[in-house]
Design a protein around this motif. Structure first.
Motif, PDB file in Angstrom:
ATOM      1  N   ASP A   1       0.849  -1.194   0.000  1.00  0.00           N
ATOM      2  CA  ASP A   1       0.000   0.000   0.000  1.00  0.00           C
ATOM      3  C   ASP A   1       0.885   1.245   0.000  1.00  0.00           C
ATOM      4  OD1 ASP A   1      -2.332   1.489   0.002  1.00  0.00           O
ATOM      5  OD2 ASP A   1      -2.631   1.370   2.172  1.00  0.00           O
TER       6      ASP A   1
ATOM      7  N   THR B   1     -13.053  10.054   0.153  1.00  0.00           N
ATOM      8  CA  THR B   1     -14.279   9.706   0.866  1.00  0.00           C
ATOM      9  C   THR B   1     -14.017   9.544   2.362  1.00  0.00           C
ATOM     10  OG1 THR B   1     -15.032   8.534  -1.127  1.00  0.00           O
ATOM     11  CG2 THR B   1     -16.221   8.090   0.928  1.00  0.00           C
ATOM     12  N   ASP B   2     -12.847   9.033   2.722  1.00  0.00           N
ATOM     13  CA  ASP B   2     -12.517   8.835   4.135  1.00  0.00           C
ATOM     14  C   ASP B   2     -12.522  10.146   4.921  1.00  0.00           C
ATOM     15  OD1 ASP B   2     -12.193   6.089   3.924  1.00  0.00           O
ATOM     16  OD2 ASP B   2     -10.057   6.227   3.493  1.00  0.00           O
TER      17      ASP B   2
ATOM     18  N   ARG C   1      -6.995   5.096   4.048  1.00  0.00           N
ATOM     19  CA  ARG C   1      -7.069   3.749   3.463  1.00  0.00           C
ATOM     20  C   ARG C   1      -7.695   3.713   2.085  1.00  0.00           C
ATOM     21  NH1 ARG C   1      -5.303   0.303   7.136  1.00  0.00           N
ATOM     22  NH2 ARG C   1      -5.280   0.974   9.307  1.00  0.00           N
ATOM     23  N   ARG C   2      -8.570   4.665   1.810  1.00  0.00           N
ATOM     24  CA  ARG C   2      -9.214   4.631   0.491  1.00  0.00           C
ATOM     25  C   ARG C   2      -8.849   5.915  -0.258  1.00  0.00           C
ATOM     26  NH1 ARG C   2     -15.406   3.727   1.242  1.00  0.00           N
ATOM     27  NH2 ARG C   2     -15.095   5.286   2.874  1.00  0.00           N
ATOM     28  N   ASP C   3      -9.879   6.702  -0.565  1.00  0.00           N
ATOM     29  CA  ASP C   3      -9.663   7.955  -1.275  1.00  0.00           C
ATOM     30  C   ASP C   3     -10.202   9.089  -0.412  1.00  0.00           C
ATOM     31  OD1 ASP C   3     -12.431   7.707  -1.490  1.00  0.00           O
ATOM     32  OD2 ASP C   3     -12.362   7.014  -3.564  1.00  0.00           O
TER      33      ASP C   3
ATOM     34  N   ARG D   1     -12.516  13.103  -5.986  1.00  0.00           N
ATOM     35  CA  ARG D   1     -12.606  12.029  -4.996  1.00  0.00           C
ATOM     36  C   ARG D   1     -11.421  11.066  -5.123  1.00  0.00           C
ATOM     37  NH1 ARG D   1     -17.337  10.070  -2.541  1.00  0.00           N
ATOM     38  NH2 ARG D   1     -18.527  11.345  -4.031  1.00  0.00           N
ATOM     39  N   ASP D   2     -10.960  10.843  -6.345  1.00  0.00           N
ATOM     40  CA  ASP D   2     -10.008   9.775  -6.636  1.00  0.00           C
ATOM     41  C   ASP D   2      -8.564  10.239  -6.524  1.00  0.00           C
ATOM     42  OD1 ASP D   2     -10.400  11.441  -8.841  1.00  0.00           O
ATOM     43  OD2 ASP D   2      -9.896   9.882 -10.284  1.00  0.00           O
TER      44      ASP D   2
ATOM     45  N   ARG E   1       2.351   4.691  -0.568  1.00  0.00           N
ATOM     46  CA  ARG E   1       1.714   5.988  -0.840  1.00  0.00           C
ATOM     47  C   ARG E   1       2.738   7.118  -0.660  1.00  0.00           C
ATOM     48  NH1 ARG E   1      -4.528   5.748   0.074  1.00  0.00           N
ATOM     49  NH2 ARG E   1      -4.870   3.504  -0.188  1.00  0.00           N
TER      50      ARG E   1
END
Length: 609
Positions: free
Chosen positions: A276, A381-382, A377-379, A370-371, A278
């Motif tokens: 993961d 949206t968190d 952990r995600r995009d 959003r992306d 980043r």
């Protein structure tokens, strides 16, 4: 899922195309940093031994190189309220790192100066250049090649941009920004403004003013007005560089501590050895920069970021300009009223739903990307969820369906204003910006004779002498980065506010900065090109009629074009010399335009890569 607004999409695409060659070079740089750059595994035995010599119980783990070693870059000092809480953070971070098998070391410290302390003083001339100093200090801290991840401890005006610019040169490393939170609310903002204006009029003395200021700025934590420091924290949320919801949790609380602990655990899990990965240089891309602009516009944030965001973007190989800000401002509604744009402060904003509610609203209406690659952990949206403690455990809950206080927050369907309130003005005086989110629309156009100054103290003397008791455009020139470092001129706000309250048409015109807390007085700022070097504000004379219009996007001297063309610019005052300002002569001499970030460092860097 709502489609992305077409203007947001178009501006983003334009930035992507404009930035393509520079961005490719940057991504190549950070790929080399990961795969071929100096890192801990390549250090000689002598290098490595120096690096862990004083690491105590972590020495054995650091020595093996089998676990992430996290570099902490801190802006701690105990003179500034915002950064005082960071004093105990490194020990807490080291404990949290051991919980997940990692280690942490303080890589270095960076300066943290406060515009609140230096406002109107000689030290303010160092303020903007402190950002580049912080960036270079961050690079020095990370240059030891001992780290596989970073935690940045910083909050205020130039500190967060400086930390990001420096860390982006090591963009292959995962990086999380850790805030410390705002101080609890103090004296009501309306009362603070009232006392300041009474003092400017000579109706109260120093004792009363100091008492009011002390009741406003009264404890540990960030100042609670929505200036540059708190705009920084907002941007870190919409760019996905905090743990979600970390921005405005007060210092010293259990929740604050758990969010810091979670950041340590998270940075340890997003390194290049895992599945993961980043890295900061991929988290900050064109979409993340556009999100930062949109966050700024939708919340009425600091005008200083019209300078800082271009600089941050450049450090990541991305090119933005004020036209991008202006086009986005036309379609991004103003969803908040936080002082100085309203009566409540950031604590009230946070209690009303805060960043989680704002991000959810913007995402649901196609007004944010959003992306993006966030540190969560995600995009993005968190980041539409609120952190809380349940049975001593950190959780994130859905934000409220409606704001808890509609005087602080409004939905897109019932926004405070249909646009973001940051206007681009241009004309024969140059190119500048004007923040109108706190300005009465009746004052968006000011046409009045100019009174021209080259020093803010002379403005105050003229005010006290009664020389400004009329409709007036107060023009303060030779305040740009090349002239004196581009200080904020917020010290002028109370006096100009008094004139406006007396019924006069008043505006400020300057090649300097105003403040992250720009308020009710129209201010056309960051005028470029600046007076030093031939900028047209240098041609302005006392009595020239000047038009400043946010409605039509015009800033112009209403002077016969032939006469205007024939005029010579005014002579510059001598360069600043004392209080250490002479040490920054190199920065002044080589600084570029405000719209490009007002940076000598970045301009020089780009000639070498």
């Amino acid at each position: 899922m709502t489609d992305l607004h077409p203007i947001v999409a178009a501006v983003t695409e334009r930035i992507v195309k404009r930035s393509a060659p520079r961005r490719r070079k940057y991504l190549d740089l950070i790929e080399r940093g990961r795969d071929a750059g100096t890192n801990r595994a390549q250090l000689s035995c002598g290098n490595l031994a120096h690096g862990f010599a004083a690491s105590g119980e972590d020495k054995a783990v650091i020595r093996t190189g089998a676990a992430m070693n996290i570099g902490i870059v801190t802006a701690y000092n105990d003179m500034l309220s915002a950064h005082q809480p960071y004093g105990r953070y490194p020990e807490a971070i080291k404990i949290a790192a051991r919980e997940v098998g990692a280690t942490a070391q303080v890589a270095g410290g960076v300066p943290a100066m406060c515009d609140g302390v230096t406002q109107g003083q000689a030290g303010m001339d160092l303020s903007l250049f402190s950002r580049d100093t912080i960036a270079m200090a961050t690079a020095i801290a990370l240059s030891h090649a001992m780290f596989e991840g970073n935690l940045m401890l910083g909050i205020c005006d130039k500190i967060v941009p400086g930390l990001l610019i420096g860390a982006l040169r090591f963009g292959h490393l995962p990086t999380i920004l850790i805030p410390a939170g705002p101080m609890p609310s103090g004296l009501a903002n309306k009362e603070k403004v009232r006392i300041r204006q009474l003092y400017a009029e000579g109706k109260v003395g120093t004792a009363e003013l100091l008492e009011a200021e002390s009741a406003s700025y009264h404890g540990a934590g960030t100042c609670t007005f929505y200036g540059t420091a708190n705009s920084n924290q907002m941007m870190m949320e919409v760019m996905g560089l905090h743990m979600p919801g970390a921005a405005f949790v007060n210092p010293g609380t259990k929740l604050r501590g758990e969010l810091t602990r979670a950041a340590v655990h998270r940075v340890a899990s997003i390194g290049w050895d895992g599945d993961d990965y980043r890295p900061l240089g991929h988290c900050i891309d064109e979409k993340a920069i556009v999100n930062a602009i949109i966050g700024l516009l939708s919340t009425g944030g600091s005008t200083n970021h019209a300078i800082h965001l271009p600089a941050i973007a450049r450090a990541a190989g991305i090119s933005i300009d004020w036209t991008d800000f202006a086009e986005l401002s036309e379609v991004i509604p103003l969803l908040t009223r936080v002082y100085p744009n309203g009566s409540g402060d950031v604590n009230h904003f946070h209690a009303a739903g805060g960043m989680a509610w704002i991000i959810t609203q913007l995402l649901d209406n196609g007004l944010l990307h959003r992306d993006i690659l966030t540190v969560a952990r995600r995009d993005l949206t968190d980041y539409g969820k609120e952190p809380a403690l349940e049975n001593e455990a950190l959780v994130w809950n859905a934000c409220p369906a409606e704001p808890r206080d509609t005087s602080m927050l409004r939905p897109v369907s019932d926004a405070f204003s249909p646009d973001g309130g940051m206007k681009l003005l241009s004309g024969n005086l140059g190119r500048c910006i004007m923040k109108v989110s706190a300005v009465d629309p009746a004052r968006w156009t000011i046409e009045a004779p100019a009174r021209v100054f080259s020093d803010q103290d002379d403005v105050l003397k003229a005010f006290k002498a009664g020389e400004l008791e009329r409709d007036v455009v107060v023009a303060v020139r030779f305040q740009g980065p090349r002239a004196n470092g581009m200080p904020e001129l917020h010290k002028l706000t109370p006096s100009l506010g008094v004139l406006q309250d007396r019924g006069f048409k008043v505006a400020l015109l300057t090649d300097g900065r105003m403040s992250g807390a720009s308020g009710k007085v129209p201010a056309a700022i960051h005028l470029s090109p600046e007076a030093l070097g031939g900028g047209p504000i240098g041609k302005l004379r006392d009595g020239d009629m000047v038009r400043v219009c946010a409605n039509t996007g015009v800033v112009e001297a209403l002077v016969d074009p032939a006469e205007w063309e024939a005029r010579e610019g005014a002579d510059a005052p001598p360069p600043p010399y004392d209080t250490g300002r002479e040490l920054f002569a190199l920065f002044r001499h080589h600084s570029d335009l405000a719209e490009e970030g007002a940076s000598a460092m970045l301009a020089a860097m780009e000639t070498e890569i």
